[in-house]
Structure formats: C-alpha cells, structure tokens
Motif scaffolding. Structure first.
Motif, PDB file in Angstrom:
ATOM      1  N   UNK A  84       0.824  -1.209   0.000  1.00  0.00           N
ATOM      2  CA  UNK A  84       0.000   0.000   0.000  1.00  0.00           C
ATOM      3  C   UNK A  84       0.860   1.261   0.000  1.00  0.00           C
ATOM      4  N   UNK A  85       2.017   1.194   0.624  1.00  0.00           N
ATOM      5  CA  UNK A  85       2.931   2.337   0.565  1.00  0.00           C
ATOM      6  C   UNK A  85       3.371   2.590  -0.870  1.00  0.00           C
ATOM      7  N   UNK A  86       3.673   1.530  -1.593  1.00  0.00           N
ATOM      8  CA  UNK A  86       4.124   1.675  -2.975  1.00  0.00           C
ATOM      9  C   UNK A  86       3.011   2.214  -3.866  1.00  0.00           C
ATOM     10  N   UNK A  87       1.788   1.697  -3.673  1.00  0.00           N
ATOM     11  CA  UNK A  87       0.662   2.230  -4.447  1.00  0.00           C
ATOM     12  C   UNK A  87       0.461   3.712  -4.139  1.00  0.00           C
ATOM     13  N   UNK A  94       7.208  -4.912  -8.703  1.00  0.00           N
ATOM     14  CA  UNK A  94       7.389  -6.023  -9.629  1.00  0.00           C
ATOM     15  C   UNK A  94       7.196  -7.298  -8.819  1.00  0.00           C
ATOM     16  N   UNK A  95       6.131  -8.049  -9.126  1.00  0.00           N
ATOM     17  CA  UNK A  95       5.762  -9.212  -8.330  1.00  0.00           C
ATOM     18  C   UNK A  95       5.937 -10.485  -9.146  1.00  0.00           C
ATOM     19  N   UNK A  96       6.702 -11.428  -8.592  1.00  0.00           N
ATOM     20  CA  UNK A  96       7.019 -12.691  -9.256  1.00  0.00           C
ATOM     21  C   UNK A  96       6.745 -13.823  -8.277  1.00  0.00           C
ATOM     22  N   UNK A 177       0.852   0.855 -12.561  1.00  0.00           N
ATOM     23  CA  UNK A 177       0.711   0.620 -11.129  1.00  0.00           C
ATOM     24  C   UNK A 177       1.578  -0.532 -10.648  1.00  0.00           C
ATOM     25  N   UNK A 178       1.749  -1.571 -11.477  1.00  0.00           N
ATOM     26  CA  UNK A 178       2.506  -2.753 -11.069  1.00  0.00           C
ATOM     27  C   UNK A 178       2.831  -3.586 -12.290  1.00  0.00           C
ATOM     28  N   UNK A 179       3.816  -4.456 -12.142  1.00  0.00           N
ATOM     29  CA  UNK A 179       4.124  -5.470 -13.148  1.00  0.00           C
ATOM     30  C   UNK A 179       3.977  -6.819 -12.456  1.00  0.00           C
ATOM     31  N   UNK A 180       2.963  -7.573 -12.878  1.00  0.00           N
ATOM     32  CA  UNK A 180       2.648  -8.869 -12.275  1.00  0.00           C
ATOM     33  C   UNK A 180       3.023  -9.971 -13.248  1.00  0.00           C
ATOM     34  N   UNK A 181       3.919 -10.834 -12.848  1.00  0.00           N
ATOM     35  CA  UNK A 181       4.338 -11.916 -13.727  1.00  0.00           C
ATOM     36  C   UNK A 181       3.353 -13.080 -13.646  1.00  0.00           C
ATOM     37  N   UNK A 182       3.041 -13.630 -14.825  1.00  0.00           N
ATOM     38  CA  UNK A 182       2.207 -14.827 -14.876  1.00  0.00           C
ATOM     39  C   UNK A 182       2.969 -15.986 -14.233  1.00  0.00           C
ATOM     40  N   UNK A 183       2.250 -17.048 -13.908  1.00  0.00           N
ATOM     41  CA  UNK A 183       2.892 -18.182 -13.223  1.00  0.00           C
ATOM     42  C   UNK A 183       3.789 -18.986 -14.145  1.00  0.00           C
ATOM     43  N   UNK A 184       3.594 -18.836 -15.474  1.00  0.00           N
ATOM     44  CA  UNK A 184       4.391 -19.625 -16.402  1.00  0.00           C
ATOM     45  C   UNK A 184       3.967 -21.070 -16.458  1.00  0.00           C
ATOM     46  N   UNK A 185       2.722 -21.360 -16.015  1.00  0.00           N
ATOM     47  CA  UNK A 185       2.269 -22.753 -15.979  1.00  0.00           C
ATOM     48  C   UNK A 185       2.107 -23.343 -17.373  1.00  0.00           C
ATOM     49  N   UNK A 186       1.850 -22.496 -18.382  1.00  0.00           N
ATOM     50  CA  UNK A 186       1.714 -23.004 -19.761  1.00  0.00           C
ATOM     51  C   UNK A 186       2.707 -22.312 -20.698  1.00  0.00           C
ATOM     52  N   UNK A 188       6.542 -19.492 -20.734  1.00  0.00           N
ATOM     53  CA  UNK A 188       7.491 -18.654 -20.003  1.00  0.00           C
ATOM     54  C   UNK A 188       6.727 -17.572 -19.240  1.00  0.00           C
ATOM     55  N   UNK A 189       7.058 -17.323 -17.964  1.00  0.00           N
ATOM     56  CA  UNK A 189       6.382 -16.240 -17.240  1.00  0.00           C
ATOM     57  C   UNK A 189       6.564 -14.903 -17.962  1.00  0.00           C
ATOM     58  N   UNK A 190       5.481 -14.120 -18.012  1.00  0.00           N
ATOM     59  CA  UNK A 190       5.514 -12.823 -18.682  1.00  0.00           C
ATOM     60  C   UNK A 190       5.033 -11.743 -17.713  1.00  0.00           C
ATOM     61  N   UNK A 191       5.629 -10.572 -17.800  1.00  0.00           N
ATOM     62  CA  UNK A 191       5.260  -9.467 -16.930  1.00  0.00           C
ATOM     63  C   UNK A 191       4.063  -8.713 -17.476  1.00  0.00           C
ATOM     64  N   UNK A 192       2.929  -8.816 -16.796  1.00  0.00           N
ATOM     65  CA  UNK A 192       1.712  -8.130 -17.229  1.00  0.00           C
ATOM     66  C   UNK A 192       1.720  -6.712 -16.674  1.00  0.00           C
ATOM     67  N   UNK A 193       1.561  -5.740 -17.553  1.00  0.00           N
ATOM     68  CA  UNK A 193       1.544  -4.341 -17.131  1.00  0.00           C
ATOM     69  C   UNK A 193       0.150  -3.993 -16.623  1.00  0.00           C
ATOM     70  N   UNK A 194       0.071  -3.720 -15.324  1.00  0.00           N
ATOM     71  CA  UNK A 194      -1.180  -3.257 -14.718  1.00  0.00           C
ATOM     72  C   UNK A 194      -1.119  -1.741 -14.569  1.00  0.00           C
ATOM     73  N   UNK A 195      -2.151  -1.083 -15.054  1.00  0.00           N
ATOM     74  CA  UNK A 195      -2.290   0.352 -14.844  1.00  0.00           C
ATOM     75  C   UNK A 195      -3.240   0.568 -13.663  1.00  0.00           C
ATOM     76  N   UNK A 196      -3.198   1.767 -13.089  1.00  0.00           N
ATOM     77  CA  UNK A 196      -4.025   2.000 -11.904  1.00  0.00           C
ATOM     78  C   UNK A 196      -5.500   1.764 -12.194  1.00  0.00           C
TER      79      UNK A 196
END
Length: 555
Positions: A84-87, A94-96, A177-186, A188-196
């Motif tokens: 919440x501080x970062x938001x 960057x969440x992996x 707002x954040x970069x959320x990486x997919x789990x890579x279950x199917x 290579x993990x990819x960084x999804x760009x989330x905007x606010x």
C-alpha cells in the motif's frame, strides 16, 4: 477535486470511519497447544498511518513515483504495508511467484529491470549470489536484518524519516501501477503491465458481482487477493500456510481461523478447496459463518463444489470467477448453477464458467495461432463452435513488459464507431457460448490435441473419464507431430488404489470413453504417479510436461 485513481485511496476514509477496527490479522506461529497464534493485528488507522510512513521512508531512499521495485517479502504485515505504501507513492512493484525455478526468476527480473530491490534477507542473499537484476538494480532495501550486502534497512529508513509528511500521489488511470508476472504454468512467465485503472476496475467489478459490502472478514489463501480487501472495506485474516503450496495447506488451521474470527468469505484455489472439502467430508465439518467462497486458477471439479457446499449454510454461495492475470474477472458462475451443468460437463460439453461480468465484451474467434493486429468481424467463429475466447473490458490489460512479440500474439486492436480504439485480450483459452449467453471453457489453445481426424480439447475429454471413482484426475495430451498426434490420456489414480487394480481400471476407462464419439478416439492410457501442477494454485495440470513424459514412455 477528484481523488487519485489508486486502490490505496480508500484507506484514509476507512481509517477515519473505524480507526480502531482490525484491518489485517497475521499468524505469528503455533503455540504449545498446537493452535495458531495470530499475534499481529493492524487497525485501519495503523494500516493508513504506517503505510504512509513507509512511503515517506521509501522516498528517502530514492524509491519514488515511477520507480520499478522488485518486492520479495513473505505474507506478513510488512508485505501489505509495503504494497500500500508503494501504491500510495506511485512506485511500481514487480511481483514474481517465489516458487518458480531460479533460471525463470532471474529471467523475469532481468526483463523487468527494476531499479530497486525490496526483500527479506534470504531474498537479498539469493540476489547477490545468483546475480538477480545485477545490471539495473542500484537501490537495495532489506526488510529485516542486513547481512553482507549494502543498502538500506526498512527500520533504518523509518527512523530517519520519522515525522515527515507524505501526500498520496495523484496517480492517473493510465499510469503503470505494477508489473505482475504470470505463473508460467503453460509457458514462459511474462510481466503483465497493470495500470491503476485496472486495479480500480477489479475492485469495483468484484464488489458488484459478488455483492461484497464493508464489514466482512476474508480468509485470502492467495496473498494478492488480500490487497483488494482494504479497498472493499473488509478485514483480512492471513492464513497459516505456505501460499506457494496451497494443496498442502492444513485444513485444521484453515477451519480454526474461519471459526475463531467469524470469517465470512474466503478465496481458495481448486486444489486447496479439494483438500479442505475432503477433510470436511471425513470429519463432518460445518462452517456456520462462511457465506461466500471464491475459487479460480483452474476449473473447479463438480465433486469439490458439492463437498464444499455441504460444509456451508444453505444460503451460502460458492463463486467461480473465470479470468487470468491479464484479464480478471471475465465471467462468473455460482456453485448451484455449476452443479446443474455437471451432467453436460461429464458428457463432453466443457466446463461452464458462467456469464460475462458487466461491462465485459466476450467473443469467440476461429482458432488460429498467428498474431492478429486488427479486429475484423470475419474473425468470429460460428455460433456454438469452439474457438478462442477474447475479451474487451475495463480490466483487460494492454501489454506485456518488454515483450513486444508476446503482446502482438495476445492483443487485438479494435477501432470503434467513434474513431477511438480499445484492446481485446486473447485469453489463449478455448470455449463456446451457448444460447443462454453462458461461456463454456474447453481448455488451453496450446494444449489442444491435433489428431489426423480432427482436434480434441482437454476440458471436453477429461471430465468424461474423471467420473470413474478411482480417478483423481486425468490429462489429455498429444504424442507426435501436430496434425497427426495420437491422443493419450494420462491418469492419476486416487491415493491408495491398489496396483493390481490398474488393468481392470484401464479396461473400464476405455469402455467409458466409448459412450461418446470424441472420447472414443482416445485409445491409449498411461498411469502417472502424481501430475505436475502450476506453482501459483497447484491446480493447473502441466500437460506439456506430461506430453514429454508420455512420448518417452511410448518410444
């Protein structure tokens, strides 16, 4: 003046309305009596004031608006305060997934190129030894005791910045707002760009579609879901479990938390609900306060829904939102309707995932593997045909970070009548829409079997065989070249099934398959001791790994 587009913007209001009410409870260990201790509580006032103080401390270290910062902190008060501080500050976390293999994790960090690294001591030790983000990272912040590396500690920065003022950043809707990486279950993990605007829309859509009102108590067994709770005005009880291994969660600890704190809603992956409901059935457990259960990450087997429903009050709901990291929520179905579609699922229709959540626009396009740059109506599949699911809506993200080829593969630009444009996200999932407007999931596009006599889809084949009492789960894979693949069914039996029974079970399964034309095409079965599953939810079957295993077995 309008408030910033930011999910943390709700905190000051909650702190003003109910300053001493509990916002987050966290476990601190297990007592001599074996009971989990929840020794850390954060009130709404503490969550608001301490997250603002941390935001001021981050600024002192140079972690400011627009800074990409890798965050590797275990589920704890510090994790949620930092998020919440970062938001609030406009910092981009960057969440992996911490459970992915080291090579993939290093690749994710190299792609994201964070300027800052915020982590517990173990994460920093791994960063130094394994060279994570070595080229980009210049600011290091340790949450806990700093060892042999340089940089700041959170406690040290907090002491230096004590009393400094902080103002919530006026973040714009399109700001990252954040970069959320997919789990890579199917893949290579990819960084999804989330905007606010994506996070704000998720909160609004989840609240409206599930009827969530302030004052409830949530048990989020997938930590990121706890980030929505403060924005929805509900208390989070962080469970005592390893979030990277939800299938191994101790059901007794979950049940204890639900009963002790009067939990009214929970989120759990299908694998976690399977574990919990099996225990509940065996011990006749009833959870009187639990009114709402959510599950996502993979189709929820009807048997799991039925067992879970037996533990809840009659008027409770089991909701299954359908979506992905790149677009969530897309559609929604409630447990009663899911149970009503069970017969169709077990006859090969696929899994019903419900109706699109307003204001999403869900379409089915013909199956192609190539990128599609621009929308055109001739892409649409014929009504009732299986095709790829595409979605336009307020939570549909528009790009992967530093992955232009993946972005081109997954995004379609549509020009609207007024001259504006929007992005349709290709889910990579196959499905069809029935006459009532309900969406049916038929499996991943990349996991379809392309046999000489036509395609087969995993979620139209596996549920037929999963009706056998000895089958825990099955997985359809293709062996050979695309267009001439042999359909092979991998089978994981229920624990305790006798080895001597396998020949009989195989014959029964092949006979079961003869009831439907499409499953009759599956003529080869292989028994597997334990399916590989995804890291995030322990529910998505690693069919790519099983296909390699099956190919080796059949050489």
């Amino acid at each position: 003046m309008n408030s910033p587009c930011n999910i943390a913007a709700a905190l000051p209001g909650m702190a003003a309305r109910q300053p001493e009410a509990i916002a987050i409870r966290c476990p601190t260990g297990v007592g001599p009596d074996g009971q989990v201790r929840y020794g850390i509580e954060l009130s709404w006032r503490a969550l608001e004031e301490r997250s603002s103080a941390i935001a001021a401390a981050l600024a002192r270290a140079g972690i400011v608006r627009g800074t990409r910062a890798a965050l590797m902190v275990r589920p704890s008060p510090e994790l949620f305060l930092l998020m919440f501080a970062m938001f609030k500050a406009g910092v981009v976390p960057v969440l992996i997934d911490p459970g992915i293999n080291r090579r993939a994790l290093k690749q994710c960090l190299d792609e994201a190129a964070p300027t800052a690294f915020i982590g517990i001591p173990l994460a920093h030790a791994a960063r130094v030894v394994l060279g994570w983000a070595r080229r980009s990272c210049r600011i290091n912040l340790t949450v806990g005791r700093r060892w042999f590396w340089g940089g700041h500690t959170l406690d040290g920065l907090m002491a230096q910045s004590a009393g400094e003022d902080f103002t919530l950043a006026d973040t714009a809707p399109d700001e990252i707002a954040a970069i959320l990486f997919t789990s890579g279950s199917t893949g290579v993990p990819k960084g999804v760009v989330y905007r606010h605007r994506h996070f704000v829309a998720q909160v609004e859509m989840l609240g409206q579609m599930l009827g969530i009102e302030p004052g409830g108590v949530d048990l989020p067994t997938f930590p990121p879901f706890a980030l929505f709770d403060p924005a929805l005005g509900i208390t989070s009880v962080i469970p005592a479990m390893d979030p990277t291994r939800p299938a191994q969660a101790d059901p007794r600890k979950l049940i204890d938390a639900i009963r002790r704190f009067g939990v009214t809603q929970m989120f759990g992956s299908p694998a976690l609900l399977d574990t919990l409901s099996r225990y509940g059935e065996a011990h006749d457990v009833r959870l009187a306060t639990l009114r709402r259960v959510m599950s996502a990450g993979a189709p929820v087997p009807p048997a799991v829904v039925a067992r879970m429903a037996a533990m809840l009050p009659e008027d409770a709901n089991i909701w299954t939102p359908y979506g992905a990291t790149e677009c969530l929520p897309v559609a929604l179905i409630e447990g009663r309707e899911l149970r009503a579609t069970r017969a169709a699922t077990e006859a090969g229709a696929g899994t019903c995932v419900g109706r699109p959540v307003a204001p999403n626009d869900v379409r089915i396009i013909r199956i192609v593997d190539e990128p599609i740059a621009q929308w055109r109506d001739e892409l649409l599949a014929a009504p009732g045909d299986v095709g790829e699911i595409v979605v336009a809506g307020p939570t549909a993200t528009d790009e992967y970070f530093n992955r232009p080829e993946a972005t081109a593969q997954a995004k379609i630009r549509e020009t609207l009548a007024d001259g504006s444009s929007r992005i349709l996200h290709r889910m990579g999932d196959l499905g069809w829409i029935d006459e009532g407007g309900r969406l049916w999931f038929c499996g991943r596009k990349s996991q379809r079997v392309e046999a000489a006599d036509g395609p087969l889809y995993t979620e139209q084949v596996e549920p037929v065989f999963n009706t056998h009492a000895a089958v825990r789960r099955s997985a359809l894979v293709g062996v050979g070249e695309k267009g001439a693949q042999m359909p092979v069914l991998c089978v994981e039996l229920e624990p305790g099934t006798a080895e001597a029974a396998r020949e009989r079970i195989e014959a029964e399964l092949l006979n079961l398959g003869q009831r439907h034309p499409h499953t009759a095409r599956v003529q080869r079965l292989l028994f597997h001791p334990r399916f590989p599953v995804d890291i995030r939810h322990n529910a998505k079957i690693g069919r790519e790994a099983l296909a390699r295993w099956a190919s080796a077995r059949m050489r």
